[in-house]
Design an enzyme around this catalytic site. Structure first.
Site, PDB file in Angstrom:
ATOM      1  N   LYS A 238     -47.744  39.315 -44.212  1.00 42.36           N
ATOM      2  CA  LYS A 238     -48.962  39.367 -44.378  1.00 42.36           C
ATOM      3  C   LYS A 238     -49.275  40.409 -43.636  1.00 42.36           C
ATOM      4  CE  LYS A 238     -51.154  35.098 -45.373  1.00 42.36           C
ATOM      5  NZ  LYS A 238     -52.723  34.256 -44.859  1.00 42.36           N
TER       6      LYS A 238
ATOM      7  N   ASP B  87     -35.962  40.924 -49.842  1.00 42.28           N
ATOM      8  CA  ASP B  87     -36.970  41.658 -50.737  1.00 42.28           C
ATOM      9  C   ASP B  87     -37.937  42.590 -50.760  1.00 42.28           C
ATOM     10  OD1 ASP B  87     -38.353  39.826 -51.316  1.00 42.28           O
ATOM     11  OD2 ASP B  87     -37.761  39.222 -53.692  1.00 42.28           O
TER      12      ASP B  87
ATOM     13  N   ASP C  93     -31.976  33.158 -50.236  1.00 39.05           N
ATOM     14  CA  ASP C  93     -32.438  32.564 -52.065  1.00 39.05           C
ATOM     15  C   ASP C  93     -31.216  33.582 -52.324  1.00 39.05           C
ATOM     16  OD1 ASP C  93     -35.244  31.738 -51.604  1.00 39.05           O
ATOM     17  OD2 ASP C  93     -35.938  33.487 -51.687  1.00 39.05           O
TER      18      ASP C  93
ATOM     19  N   ARG D 188     -30.335   4.086 -58.726  1.00 33.55           N
ATOM     20  CA  ARG D 188     -31.258   5.565 -58.795  1.00 33.55           C
ATOM     21  C   ARG D 188     -30.953   6.686 -59.720  1.00 33.55           C
ATOM     22  NH1 ARG D 188     -35.818   5.400 -53.468  1.00 33.55           N
ATOM     23  NH2 ARG D 188     -35.993   2.514 -53.895  1.00 33.55           N
TER      24      ARG D 188
ATOM     25  N   MET E 194     -35.113  25.472 -52.730  1.00 30.76           N
ATOM     26  CA  MET E 194     -35.403  26.254 -52.803  1.00 30.76           C
ATOM     27  C   MET E 194     -35.044  27.754 -53.209  1.00 30.76           C
ATOM     28  SD  MET E 194     -37.329  26.242 -48.226  1.00 30.76           S
ATOM     29  CE  MET E 194     -38.499  27.684 -48.475  1.00 30.76           C
ATOM     30  N   GLY E 195     -35.480  28.575 -53.723  1.00 30.01           N
ATOM     31  CA  GLY E 195     -34.749  29.813 -54.311  1.00 30.01           C
ATOM     32  C   GLY E 195     -35.429  30.785 -55.000  1.00 30.01           C
ATOM     33  N   ARG E 196     -37.074  29.954 -55.038  1.00 25.29           N
ATOM     34  CA  ARG E 196     -38.287  30.883 -55.948  1.00 25.29           C
ATOM     35  C   ARG E 196     -37.447  31.253 -57.167  1.00 25.29           C
ATOM     36  NH1 ARG E 196     -40.454  36.329 -53.277  1.00 25.29           N
ATOM     37  NH2 ARG E 196     -38.027  36.519 -53.628  1.00 25.29           N
TER      38      ARG E 196
ATOM     39  N   GLU F  28     -36.454  25.863 -57.075  1.00 27.22           N
ATOM     40  CA  GLU F  28     -38.082  25.023 -57.412  1.00 27.22           C
ATOM     41  C   GLU F  28     -38.801  26.479 -58.209  1.00 27.22           C
ATOM     42  OE1 GLU F  28     -40.116  26.792 -53.817  1.00 27.22           O
ATOM     43  OE2 GLU F  28     -38.380  28.571 -53.651  1.00 27.22           O
TER      44      GLU F  28
END
Length: 295
Positions: A74, A116, A140, A175, A182-184, A235
């Site tokens: 932020k 980025d 990422d 199972r 993660m990785g957006r 994700e």
């Protein structure tokens, strides 16, 4: 140029401290002074947040996760939350104050370490006349003009290790294990770790998936005697049409409803029964990552 400043912005990632270590060591050999701006650009706005970095300050930090300078998501100087006397926050452009602080402190260059978002901010300052060197940092691996970003190698290693450990449990209990990584909006971690970790299905943000095809692959495993499967989901993965929670019914050989077992995939993971997570951002940098920091 004999005085430079380094900052780390955005989410923390493996390799940040290794970058700081390399910058301080290399600059000191050239006779340059190195300063660190705490929590992104706060050092340019508050002199108390600007610290001198000596070789003794960075000894032993390469194996430590996070960043000794701190970071923030932020701290965009072009739109920074500032509280007024009433305690209400509003977004204010303080980029002129950052530029003034940079010039007043006599820096010749700003080394901006970030992903980025952070590098986009650094690019805007470069347009205003601040000499900037950008260091691509993100697990990422979604930045242009570089083959790999700092943090990606460790993220893949961590995810692959988690997958390796899941195979024995999945096999012992017959199972289906769904691992969300993660990785957006980028599927690099899912792709690399999924292949390295022997996943049966890999779902990427770049390629919308067909739930029926996923179920068919898992049912095919059982038809060939493999009673377990590993599914890696990035994700940001989404089903064709943007939905991953309404698959049609498909039954496997044992009579179980395959679609019900895999309901919930599509970047959400909230309703997936066997969901595994792993901590990556604060992990220690891998040997490959640390070596690359010197290149």
């Amino acid at each position: 140029m004999n005085k430079i400043v380094i900052s780390t912005g955005g989410g923390d990632a493996p390799g940040l401290n290794a970058v700081i270590f390399a910058v301080v060591k290399s600059a000191t050999k050239l006779g340059w002074e190195v300063y660190g701006s705490r929590h992104g650009y706060m050092g340019f706005l508050d002199r108390d947040e600007m610290v001198r970095l000596m070789p003794s300050d960075v000894e032993g930090i390469t194996s430590t996760g996070g960043t000794i300078l701190g970071s923030t998501n932020k701290g965009n100087p072009f739109s920074m939350p500032v509280a007024n006397l009433a305690g209400e926050e509003k977004l204010v452009d303080v980029s002129d104050k950052v530029m003034a602080g940079f010039k007043r402190m006599g820096f010749g260059c700003h080394i901006a370490v970030g992903g980025d978002g952070s590098l986009e901010i650094a690019h805007r300052f470069a347009k205003l006349g601040m000499p900037v060197v950008g260091v691509p940092k993100t697990i990422d691996n979604d930045l242009e003009a570089t083959d790999r970003t700092f943090g990606f190698d460790t993220a893949v290693s961590t995810a692959t290790e988690a997958l390796d450990k899941l195979h024995s449990t999945a096999k012992s209990h017959d199972r289906v294990m769904v691992v969300e990584v993660m990785g957006r909006d980028s599927g690099w971690i899912a792709l690399y770790s999924g292949i390295s970790g022997g996943a049966d299905v890999i779902l990427l943000p770049e390629i919308p998936f067909d739930m029926d095809a996923v179920c068919a692959k898992i049912s095919e495993n059982e038809l060939h005697g493999k009673q377990y499967s590993i599914v890696v989901v990035a994700e940001g993965a989404k089903a064709e049409g943007g939905r991953g929670d309404q698959p049609r019914q498909r039954r496997d050989r044992s009579g179980r409803t395959a679609a019900r077992r895999y309901r919930g995939m599509g970047g959400q993971g909230s309703s997936t029964k066997d969901r595994q997570g792993y901590p990556v951002p604060g992990a220690r940098s891998s040997p490959t990552g640390r070596f690359a920091d010197y290149l």
